[in-house]
Design a protein around this motif. Sequence first.
Motif, PDB file in Angstrom:
ATOM      1  N   ILE A 179       0.838  -1.198   0.000  1.00 55.58           N
ATOM      2  CA  ILE A 179       0.000   0.000   0.000  1.00 55.58           C
ATOM      3  C   ILE A 179       0.874   1.250   0.000  1.00 55.58           C
ATOM      4  N   ARG A 180       0.613   2.121  -0.953  1.00 57.57           N
ATOM      5  CA  ARG A 180       1.316   3.407  -0.995  1.00 57.57           C
ATOM      6  C   ARG A 180       0.597   4.369  -0.061  1.00 57.57           C
ATOM      7  N   GLY A 181       1.375   5.080   0.751  1.00 54.08           N
ATOM      8  CA  GLY A 181       0.762   5.999   1.691  1.00 54.08           C
ATOM      9  C   GLY A 181       1.651   7.181   2.000  1.00 54.08           C
ATOM     10  N   VAL A 182       1.072   8.130   2.709  1.00 49.85           N
ATOM     11  CA  VAL A 182       1.776   9.328   3.161  1.00 49.85           C
ATOM     12  C   VAL A 182       1.494   9.496   4.652  1.00 49.85           C
ATOM     13  N   ASP A 183       2.570   9.728   5.419  1.00 46.84           N
ATOM     14  CA  ASP A 183       2.477   9.996   6.847  1.00 46.84           C
ATOM     15  C   ASP A 183       2.964  11.420   7.090  1.00 46.84           C
ATOM     16  N   ILE A 184       2.257  12.139   7.959  1.00 48.81           N
ATOM     17  CA  ILE A 184       2.651  13.492   8.337  1.00 48.81           C
ATOM     18  C   ILE A 184       2.618  13.554   9.868  1.00 48.81           C
ATOM     19  N   ALA A 185       3.751  13.874  10.476  1.00 46.23           N
ATOM     20  CA  ALA A 185       3.818  13.935  11.937  1.00 46.23           C
ATOM     21  C   ALA A 185       4.346  15.295  12.373  1.00 46.23           C
ATOM     22  N   THR A 186       3.560  15.978  13.199  1.00 42.12           N
ATOM     23  CA  THR A 186       3.999  17.233  13.802  1.00 42.12           C
ATOM     24  C   THR A 186       4.449  16.931  15.226  1.00 42.12           C
ATOM     25  N   VAL A 187       5.641  17.416  15.569  1.00 38.20           N
ATOM     26  CA  VAL A 187       6.298  17.058  16.817  1.00 38.20           C
ATOM     27  C   VAL A 187       6.508  18.307  17.681  1.00 38.20           C
ATOM     28  N   ALA A 188       6.257  18.149  18.981  1.00 33.77           N
ATOM     29  CA  ALA A 188       6.559  19.196  19.965  1.00 33.77           C
ATOM     30  C   ALA A 188       7.186  18.517  21.173  1.00 33.77           C
ATOM     31  N   ASP A 189       8.269  19.049  21.653  1.00 35.64           N
ATOM     32  CA  ASP A 189       8.964  18.511  22.827  1.00 35.64           C
ATOM     33  C   ASP A 189       9.282  17.020  22.672  1.00 35.64           C
ATOM     34  N   GLY A 190       9.669  16.613  21.470  1.00 37.19           N
ATOM     35  CA  GLY A 190      10.111  15.248  21.237  1.00 37.19           C
ATOM     36  C   GLY A 190       9.018  14.210  21.059  1.00 37.19           C
TER      37      GLY A 190
END
Length: 144
Positions: free
Chosen positions: A107-118
Amino acid sequence: MGQAREVMDRLTDALTAHHDIEVIGELYADDAVAFTPDEGEIRGRDQIVEYWRQMTEAVPEATYETLHSYEVGDTAIDEGFFSGRNTGPLQLPNGETLPPTQKEIRIRGVDIATVADGRIVDYRLYFDEMDFLGQLGLLSDEPS
């Protein structure tokens, strides 16, 4: 490499190469929010970890092939292929559990993760759920 990229890479590793649900939990903030095609909005670390636990049990020997990897400020973005064989039960959003299909998926996919304080505070996963279900052999060939 910035903090967001490091956290995203650790998440990918914990989901595929090492299947470490404890590490997955450590990577999300208590009040994190995730959005997925199959579960919609998931609120809170415990619920997100449960989502990933079910996925790693359904496809326990999954691999991830990165096509594109980016970091912009506090956000990491990956595009790639999640692959493996469905050898574990598959939880459906309606609460039903399907037995393993033993079918290979890619499966082709896209992940987007926004990080704060690790820790991940906002996570978005995009993939074609119909393609996923079709590869598992779970779609009827008959028109409805």
